[in-house]
Design a protein around this motif. Structure first.
Motif, short mmCIF file in Angstrom:
data_model
loop_
_atom_site.label_atom_id
_atom_site.label_comp_id
_atom_site.label_asym_id
_atom_site.label_seq_id
_atom_site.Cartn_x
_atom_site.Cartn_y
_atom_site.Cartn_z
N PHE A 4 27.34 33.85 17.14
CA PHE A 4 28.08 32.79 16.45
C PHE A 4 27.69 31.38 16.89
O PHE A 4 27.60 30.48 16.08
N GLU A 5 27.41 31.22 18.21
CA GLU A 5 27.16 29.85 18.68
C GLU A 5 25.89 29.25 18.07
O GLU A 5 25.93 28.15 17.52
N GLN A 6 24.79 30.02 18.14
CA GLN A 6 23.52 29.52 17.56
C GLN A 6 23.69 29.26 16.07
O GLN A 6 23.18 28.27 15.54
N VAL A 7 24.41 30.18 15.38
CA VAL A 7 24.56 30.04 13.93
C VAL A 7 25.40 28.80 13.62
O VAL A 7 25.03 27.97 12.77
N MET A 8 26.51 28.64 14.32
CA MET A 8 27.41 27.51 14.03
C MET A 8 26.75 26.17 14.33
O MET A 8 27.06 25.16 13.70
N LEU A 9 25.86 26.15 15.34
CA LEU A 9 25.25 24.88 15.71
C LEU A 9 23.93 24.65 14.96
O LEU A 9 23.20 23.71 15.26
N GLY A 10 23.64 25.52 13.99
CA GLY A 10 22.45 25.32 13.15
C GLY A 10 21.16 25.58 13.88
O GLY A 10 20.13 25.00 13.56
N LYS A 11 21.20 26.47 14.92
CA LYS A 11 19.97 26.71 15.69
C LYS A 11 19.18 27.91 15.18
O LYS A 11 18.35 28.45 15.90
N VAL A 12 19.47 28.37 13.97
CA VAL A 12 18.73 29.50 13.40
C VAL A 12 18.10 29.05 12.09
O VAL A 12 18.58 28.09 11.48
N GLY A 13 17.02 29.74 11.67
CA GLY A 13 16.40 29.42 10.36
C GLY A 13 17.29 29.98 9.26
O GLY A 13 18.47 30.21 9.46
N GLY A 14 16.70 30.23 8.12
CA GLY A 14 17.50 30.84 7.04
C GLY A 14 18.09 29.78 6.14
O GLY A 14 18.26 28.62 6.56
N ILE A 15 18.40 30.16 4.90
CA ILE A 15 18.94 29.20 3.93
C ILE A 15 20.46 29.25 3.99
O ILE A 15 21.10 28.28 4.39
N LYS A 16 21.06 30.39 3.66
CA LYS A 16 22.51 30.55 3.85
C LYS A 16 22.72 31.54 4.99
O LYS A 16 22.48 32.74 4.82
N ASN A 17 23.10 31.05 6.14
CA ASN A 17 23.37 31.92 7.28
C ASN A 17 24.79 32.44 7.19
O ASN A 17 25.72 31.69 6.88
N VAL A 18 24.90 33.75 7.45
CA VAL A 18 26.18 34.44 7.26
C VAL A 18 26.52 35.22 8.52
O VAL A 18 25.65 35.92 9.06
N LEU A 19 27.75 35.11 8.99
CA LEU A 19 28.20 35.98 10.08
C LEU A 19 28.79 37.23 9.44
O LEU A 19 29.71 37.14 8.62
N ALA A 20 28.22 38.38 9.80
CA ALA A 20 28.64 39.65 9.19
C ALA A 20 29.72 40.28 10.07
O ALA A 20 29.44 40.71 11.19
N PHE A 21 30.95 40.30 9.57
CA PHE A 21 32.06 40.90 10.34
C PHE A 21 32.10 42.40 10.12
O PHE A 21 32.70 43.13 10.89
N LYS A 22 31.46 42.88 9.05
CA LYS A 22 31.33 44.32 8.83
C LYS A 22 29.94 44.56 8.25
O LYS A 22 29.54 43.85 7.32
N GLN A 23 29.22 45.51 8.80
CA GLN A 23 27.87 45.79 8.30
C GLN A 23 27.96 46.38 6.90
O GLN A 23 28.92 47.07 6.57
N ILE A 24 26.94 46.13 6.09
CA ILE A 24 26.92 46.70 4.73
C ILE A 24 26.49 48.16 4.81
O ILE A 24 25.55 48.47 5.50
#
Ligand code: BGC
Length: 370
Positions: free
Chosen positions: A350-370
């Motif tokens: 969550f930290e890297q994702v929230m602070l924009g430290k990952v690539g990707g266009i729409k970054n999503v935190l998956a609370f349940k795997q598909i």
């Protein structure tokens, strides 16, 4: 249960324990969160303390772009059942009788600024395991959109912008003769920015029949330009063509749809707006000091060409419903391009994702795997 929250005054993002909510009123629905998207607003909340915790809490659970599954319903719930997928609206009405917009269920046009927003303003968001919400704030999503439903909320921003454009352009009576399914037929649109709001906007404009151009910083080739090309739109890098060159090469545009949040640069790009054109702004720029623009030239252009300059924020349930319908159309037309917008991350990141430290266009935190 676990949640991801920010403490605005220390700007720290933490995994916290939060009490699991229960259904307390008959109209309520209990949801299990599946996916939560991250956007510029979330990053701003984490980095510059923009969000507000609910009264009595010193933390704000983050996240407003959610896809969730109904797990339990109150006795008065009419249209949802356990197992259904839903996307919640973000904004909730202010309490004031004089706010005709909120009283009409159009809190996206709230006149008092006392509205609340899930995960942004005075209400906890969706980065948690379970939430309870009222049925009237939930939008049904068909099961075939499970893997992309998290795009609905960002798409509503584009959807509302285009709906506003259509209402405003009814001032041009000859346009009303056009095919209602293809309001952009014969017209040209310029999308500024190739983030999720820009690309989803370009997809929506393509479906509306516009000849669509996306004008964005990154040089080609790049993955966003590839997506733009794959939907039949044209990608142009701002580093490869100035606004003057753009106009010289392609002419002016009937619609400029801004999804950059980049501030004053819009006053330069507005030169590309054609007669009777409309420029719609969706991005909120970071605060900067005063800048100088040629106001006389700008006003001259707006007046002499009957142009409209318009801002838009948030969205109402009617717009959510049409965003869900159009996302279904996007998936039929461009399945790979839609999937390519999404990068799922485990919640531990969550930290890297929230602070924009990952690539990707729409970054999503998956609370349940598909
Ligand atoms: C959200 C909107 C919200 C706006 C302002 C955006 O990121 O998508 O729903 O109204 O932020 O808080």
């Amino acid at each position: 249960m676990q949640a991801i929250a920010v403490v605005p005054h220390t700007k720290t993002i933490q995994r916290i324990e939060h009490t699991e909510p229960r259904i307390l009123r008959p109209q309520q629905v209990k949801l299990r969160i599946l996916d939560v998207g991250v956007c510029g607003t979330d990053k701003e909340i984490c980095q510059s303390g923009f969000g507000t915790p609910p009264d009595g809490d010193d933390y704000l659970i983050l996240g407003h772009e959610a896809l969730a599954e109904v797990v339990e319903i109150g006795t008065a719930v009419q249209h949802l059942a356990p197992g259904d997928l839903v996307v919640p609206v973000v904004r909730r009405p202010c309490p004031h009788d004089e706010c005709v917009a909120c009283r009409a269920g159009r809190q996206d046009f709230c006149q008092t600024d006392d509205y609340t927003e899930r995960g942004i303003k005075s209400m906890h968001g969706y980065m948690t395991e379970f939430v309870v919400d009222e049925e009237r704030y939930l939008n049904f999503v068909p099961p075939n959109l499970r893997s992309v439903g998290v795009l609905v909320e960002p798409l509503t921003i584009a959807e509302k912008a285009i709906a506003e454009m259509q209402v405003i352009q009814q001032r041009l009576p000859w346009r009303n003769q056009l095919d209602p399914e293809l309001p952009g037929k014969g017209l040209k649109a310029l999308v500024l920015g190739s983030g999720p709001i820009g690309i989803l906007g370009a997809m929506r404009l393509q479906v509306a029949g516009f000849e669509t151009y996306v004008y964005s910083r990154s040089l080609t080739p790049n993955p966003k330009a590839d997506i733009v090309k794959s939907i039949g739109a044209t990608y142009i890098s701002t580093q490869e063509m100035t606004v003057e060159q753009l106009v010289k090469r392609f002419g002016t545009y009937d619609l400029i749809y801004e999804a950059l949040g980049a501030g004053p640069v819009i006053f330069e790009i507005i030169q590309a707006l054609g007669p009777n054109g409309i420029c719609i702004l969706t991005g909120v720029p970071e605060p900067i000091g005063p800048t100088s623009i040629n106001t006389a030239r700008l006003i001259h252009q707006l007046v002499m060409h009957n142009q409209v300059f318009c801002g838009t924020v948030n969205a109402n349930p009617v717009v959510f419903a049409s965003a869900i319908q159009h996302l279904g159309i996007f998936v039929q037309r461009w399945p790979q391009a839609v999937q390519a917008l999404i990068t799922r991350h485990p919640i531990g990141n969550f930290e890297q994702v929230m602070l924009g430290k990952v690539g990707g266009i729409k970054n999503v935190l998956a609370f349940k795997q598909i």
